[in-house]
Design an enzyme around this catalytic site. Sequence first.
Site, mmCIF file in Angstrom:
data_model
loop_
_atom_site.group_PDB
_atom_site.id
_atom_site.type_symbol
_atom_site.label_atom_id
_atom_site.label_comp_id
_atom_site.label_asym_id
_atom_site.label_seq_id
_atom_site.Cartn_x
_atom_site.Cartn_y
_atom_site.Cartn_z
ATOM 1 N N TYR A 149 24.425 15.039 71.151
ATOM 2 C CA TYR A 149 25.798 15.510 71.380
ATOM 3 C C TYR A 149 25.988 16.910 70.789
ATOM 4 O O TYR A 149 25.829 17.122 69.589
ATOM 5 C CB TYR A 149 26.813 14.564 70.757
ATOM 6 C CG TYR A 149 26.818 13.151 71.306
ATOM 7 C CD1 TYR A 149 26.258 12.839 72.537
ATOM 8 C CD2 TYR A 149 27.411 12.120 70.582
ATOM 9 C CE1 TYR A 149 26.270 11.548 73.032
ATOM 10 C CE2 TYR A 149 27.439 10.822 71.069
ATOM 11 C CZ TYR A 149 26.869 10.543 72.286
ATOM 12 O OH TYR A 149 26.882 9.248 72.773
ATOM 13 N N SER A 150 26.339 17.843 71.639
ATOM 14 C CA SER A 150 26.521 19.240 71.234
ATOM 15 C C SER A 150 25.301 19.786 70.506
ATOM 16 O O SER A 150 25.414 20.598 69.584
ATOM 17 C CB SER A 150 27.778 19.401 70.361
ATOM 18 O OG SER A 150 28.944 19.167 71.093
#
Length: 326
Positions: free
Chosen positions: A59-60
């Site tokens: 995530y990110s």
Amino acid sequence: MEYARLGRSSLRISRLGFGAMGIGNPGWRKWVLEEDAARPILRAAVEAGINFVDTCDFYSAGASETVLGNVLWDYASRDEIVLATKLGNPMGTHPNARGYSRKHIFSAVDASLKRLKTDYVDLLQTHIWQPDTDLEELVVAFDDLVKSGKVRYVGATTMPAWAFVQCVNLAKQMGRTPFVSMQCEYNVCHREAERELIPFCRAYDIALVPFSPLARGFLCADRRDARNATARHDSDDYTLKHYHRPGDFAALECVAKIAAKRGVEPSQVALAWALAQPGIISPIFGATQVEHVASAVAALDLKLDEEELRALAGTYETRPLGAKSH
């Protein structure tokens, strides 16, 4: 807040899990929140009694874990939080920067611990399935991480039922750390896990902590109406590909009808449905506003009756074999 055991373990987690995919760096996905915007949301979740927080190294590109490490410990002690993360997706360009080799598993966990500012994670999970995985290598590596003290429990995400069964059996046969949880996609519109995965988990008392109980926001409002457009829906190709079938819209309309009758939000009906399903321990929801946390917690008090549950079940449109979804 209500709490339940994580499968056969004695660990207790909140009946709602906070999913941190929407926290990190908007350069990864434009609807993702940076640290300052995420701070009040995380505080609201902790103050509401949510102790189960789920993230992932992917995530990110690691920023989700970084934000959690920077913020979470301002509002809760490490011992209060059941912190879960995942690994398996690409974290670099070289061939061993992904998957479930012993090399990548150990490297990924060490990197996650640094970002999360902790010396252990409570629940380590696989992420996207890799068909060429050596399952014995995976099971042994996860067990060794538990023995090292860097991980407390292990689980899996979006793994085919046959592979998950094999992992569970290998761990038992070899005397290794058992898999205590399965994080599968599950909501009113997506119920493929009911074919094999959920019955297996229920039979073996493996906790079901599903993601996307709101179908990535599809069940929250009719996105065909431009007034209900969101940055996530407009940019999430997965939602557009897999949640725009006729049966999905029938489910959405049924959810909206029940919500209007009850005087609640459609998202609360969708969460209440997931919470009412056998074996579901803690649906994982995402929040990009403080109000989303309060709404989700209120759904714990919404009990759908048999007629409503039948009506929702009746909208389901099965997906064909080989469909490209989780």
